[in-house]
Scaffold this motif. Structure first.
Motif, PDB file in Angstrom:
ATOM      1  N   ARG A  18     -14.295  -3.334   3.552  1.00 16.91           N
ATOM      2  CA  ARG A  18     -15.082  -2.608   4.793  1.00 16.91           C
ATOM      3  C   ARG A  18     -14.113  -1.511   5.324  1.00 16.91           C
ATOM      4  N   PHE A  19     -12.784  -2.214   5.503  1.00 16.08           N
ATOM      5  CA  PHE A  19     -11.681  -1.177   5.941  1.00 16.08           C
ATOM      6  C   PHE A  19     -10.256  -1.905   5.732  1.00 16.08           C
ATOM      7  N   ILE A  20      -9.243  -0.967   6.050  1.00 16.35           N
ATOM      8  CA  ILE A  20      -8.039  -1.704   6.179  1.00 16.35           C
ATOM      9  C   ILE A  20      -7.633  -1.797   7.510  1.00 16.35           C
ATOM     10  N   SER A  21      -6.828  -2.693   7.917  1.00 20.09           N
ATOM     11  CA  SER A  21      -6.398  -3.206   9.228  1.00 20.09           C
ATOM     12  C   SER A  21      -5.200  -3.097   9.548  1.00 20.09           C
ATOM     13  N   THR A  22      -4.476  -2.788  10.572  1.00 28.38           N
ATOM     14  CA  THR A  22      -3.215  -2.864  10.618  1.00 28.38           C
ATOM     15  C   THR A  22      -2.901  -2.619  12.073  1.00 28.38           C
ATOM     16  N   CYS A  23      -1.643  -2.888  12.485  1.00 29.33           N
ATOM     17  CA  CYS A  23      -1.540  -2.734  14.071  1.00 29.33           C
ATOM     18  C   CYS A  23      -1.277  -1.446  14.574  1.00 29.33           C
ATOM     19  N   TRP A  24      -1.378  -1.258  16.084  1.00 32.91           N
ATOM     20  CA  TRP A  24      -1.157  -0.096  16.989  1.00 32.91           C
ATOM     21  C   TRP A  24      -0.031   0.840  16.487  1.00 32.91           C
ATOM     22  N   HIS A  25       1.113  -0.005  16.048  1.00 33.11           N
ATOM     23  CA  HIS A  25       2.301   0.895  15.657  1.00 33.11           C
ATOM     24  C   HIS A  25       2.330   1.610  14.471  1.00 33.11           C
ATOM     25  N   LYS A  26       1.319   1.572  13.534  1.00 32.44           N
ATOM     26  CA  LYS A  26       1.215   2.286  12.512  1.00 32.44           C
ATOM     27  C   LYS A  26       0.177   3.574  12.440  1.00 32.44           C
ATOM     28  N   ALA A  27      -0.382   3.567  13.799  1.00 30.41           N
ATOM     29  CA  ALA A  27      -1.439   4.743  14.156  1.00 30.41           C
ATOM     30  C   ALA A  27      -0.708   6.058  13.588  1.00 30.41           C
ATOM     31  N   GLY A  28      -1.226   6.970  13.026  1.00 30.19           N
ATOM     32  CA  GLY A  28      -0.835   8.085  12.597  1.00 30.19           C
ATOM     33  C   GLY A  28       0.139   8.258  11.423  1.00 30.19           C
ATOM     34  N   ASN A  29       0.260   6.867  10.772  1.00 27.74           N
ATOM     35  CA  ASN A  29       1.265   7.046   9.675  1.00 27.74           C
ATOM     36  C   ASN A  29       0.597   7.746   8.511  1.00 27.74           C
ATOM     37  N   SER A  30       1.270   8.852   8.201  1.00 27.09           N
ATOM     38  CA  SER A  30       0.855   9.773   6.896  1.00 27.09           C
ATOM     39  C   SER A  30       0.620   8.961   5.773  1.00 27.09           C
ATOM     40  N   SER A  31       1.602   7.896   5.365  1.00 24.59           N
ATOM     41  CA  SER A  31       1.511   7.395   3.977  1.00 24.59           C
ATOM     42  C   SER A  31       0.282   6.399   4.051  1.00 24.59           C
ATOM     43  N   LEU A  32       0.055   5.468   5.210  1.00 24.63           N
ATOM     44  CA  LEU A  32      -1.224   4.991   5.171  1.00 24.63           C
ATOM     45  C   LEU A  32      -2.401   5.748   5.205  1.00 24.63           C
ATOM     46  N   ILE A  33      -2.429   6.836   5.875  1.00 28.29           N
ATOM     47  CA  ILE A  33      -3.754   7.577   6.149  1.00 28.29           C
ATOM     48  C   ILE A  33      -3.905   8.138   4.748  1.00 28.29           C
ATOM     49  N   ASP A  34      -2.887   8.785   3.969  1.00 28.30           N
ATOM     50  CA  ASP A  34      -3.107   9.485   2.890  1.00 28.30           C
ATOM     51  C   ASP A  34      -3.608   8.296   1.567  1.00 28.30           C
ATOM     52  N   ALA A  35      -2.829   7.089   1.616  1.00 26.14           N
ATOM     53  CA  ALA A  35      -3.354   5.990   0.595  1.00 26.14           C
ATOM     54  C   ALA A  35      -4.875   5.590   1.041  1.00 26.14           C
ATOM     55  N   SER A  36      -5.174   5.354   2.064  1.00 23.43           N
ATOM     56  CA  SER A  36      -6.592   4.970   2.400  1.00 23.43           C
ATOM     57  C   SER A  36      -7.482   5.997   1.969  1.00 23.43           C
ATOM     58  N   SER A  37      -7.287   7.218   2.065  1.00 20.87           N
ATOM     59  CA  SER A  37      -8.077   8.485   1.895  1.00 20.87           C
ATOM     60  C   SER A  37      -8.117   8.374   0.268  1.00 20.87           C
ATOM     61  N   GLU A  38      -7.131   8.171  -0.353  1.00 21.75           N
ATOM     62  CA  GLU A  38      -7.340   8.408  -1.928  1.00 21.75           C
ATOM     63  C   GLU A  38      -8.025   7.063  -2.241  1.00 21.75           C
ATOM     64  N   LEU A  39      -7.980   6.009  -1.544  1.00 22.91           N
ATOM     65  CA  LEU A  39      -8.667   4.770  -2.099  1.00 22.91           C
ATOM     66  C   LEU A  39     -10.126   4.849  -1.520  1.00 22.91           C
ATOM     67  N   GLY A  40     -10.494   5.879  -0.699  1.00 23.32           N
ATOM     68  CA  GLY A  40     -11.971   5.918  -0.051  1.00 23.32           C
ATOM     69  C   GLY A  40     -12.128   4.902   1.022  1.00 23.32           C
TER      70      GLY A  40
END
Length: 260
Positions: free
Chosen positions: A170-192
């Motif tokens: 359904r989605f990836i979940s993590t904490c407030w501290h990672k909001a805006g993290n480019s590595s996570l955003i890019d990885a999630s985008s590539e994984l759809g």
């Protein structure tokens, strides 16, 4: 009216104003409040139906702080096409739920609902078939300089361990501290996949007895990966406890609607 790409918040009772202001601070936009509600920077209206008619023509995102039934009556007769209609999300005045009501995919109401849940910690309600059939939430924790590939590979390895495809997440979940993290955003985008960032106060809820981890030293909360998977899920069960892959910690929860 504001530009076509902006966000409109609609408040019909004073109880919803705090939520609207909190969301506006993160999303930008304009707060439209029922006449009689006091506050700085508000645009007042008298007739709710007339307001919705105007907002449908000028705004791409409408967030109503009101009952779902009211919002349904307001949009009735205004809809043209899922490719043209604005995203409409309803948030209850208690700040417990954010409901993707209209234009979930094409209009972006589904992603907006997740964004709202990341800001105020409410439960996102998304009922489009492609989302509601997905029963798994991936909780993740990682350090500051973790790369996109490390995150991507860790998630794929974790899913493989429990025989799950990305289309079941359904989605990836993590904490407030990672909001805006480019590595996570890019990885999630590539994984759809989309990401939900949970606010700090959820991790501090004394009802949960999360296992301690290194997160307590750096963030002041006991656990990130397992806590993120469980807190973001409905009636969850951990099917993969926190597992470390090249410095990335992953946990997976399965949602158990109807005991499935």
């Amino acid at each position: 009216m504001d530009t076509e790409n902006s966000t409109a918040f609609v408040v019909i009772r004073e109880e919803g104003l705090k939520i609207a202001k909190t969301l506006k601070n993160s999303l930008g936009g304009v707060i439209f409040a029922k006449s009689g509600i006091e506050g700085d920077g508000l645009v007042h209206f008298d007739r709710l139906r007339e307001l919705f008619e105007k907002l449908f023509k000028s705004y791409r995102r409408i967030i109503g702080i009101m009952a779902t039934g009211i919002a349904v009556r307001m949009v009735s007769g205004l809809m043209e096409s899922k490719y043209k209609d604005p995203a409409v999300v309803v948030v209850d005045e208690g700040g417990r739920f954010a409901i993707s009501l209209l234009s979930g995919h094409e209009g972006g109401a589904n992603s907006l609902t997740l964004h709202i849940s990341s800001i105020i910690g409410c439960q996102p309600i998304i009922t489009t078939a492609t989302e509601s059939l997905k029963r798994h939430v991936v909780g993740i924790g990682f350090r500051k300089h973790t790369t996109k590939n490390q995150i991507k590979e860790a998630i794929l390895k974790a899913l493989n361990m429990v025989n799950i495809e990305t289309c079941d997440v359904r989605f990836i979940s993590t904490c407030w501290h990672k909001a805006g993290n480019s590595s996570l955003i890019d990885a999630s985008s590539e994984l759809g996949l989309q990401v939900r960032f949970l606010p700090r106060f959820l991790y501090e809820n004394e009802l949960y007895n999360f296992k301690e981890s290194t997160a307590e030293k750096y963030l002041g909360v006991k656990n990130i990966a397992e806590a993120s998977a469980l807190l973001a899920s409905f009636n969850p069960k951990l099917i993969l406890r926190k597992t470390v892959f090249d410095g990335v910690t992953v946990a997976i929860a399965r949602e158990g609607a109807f005991g499935l």
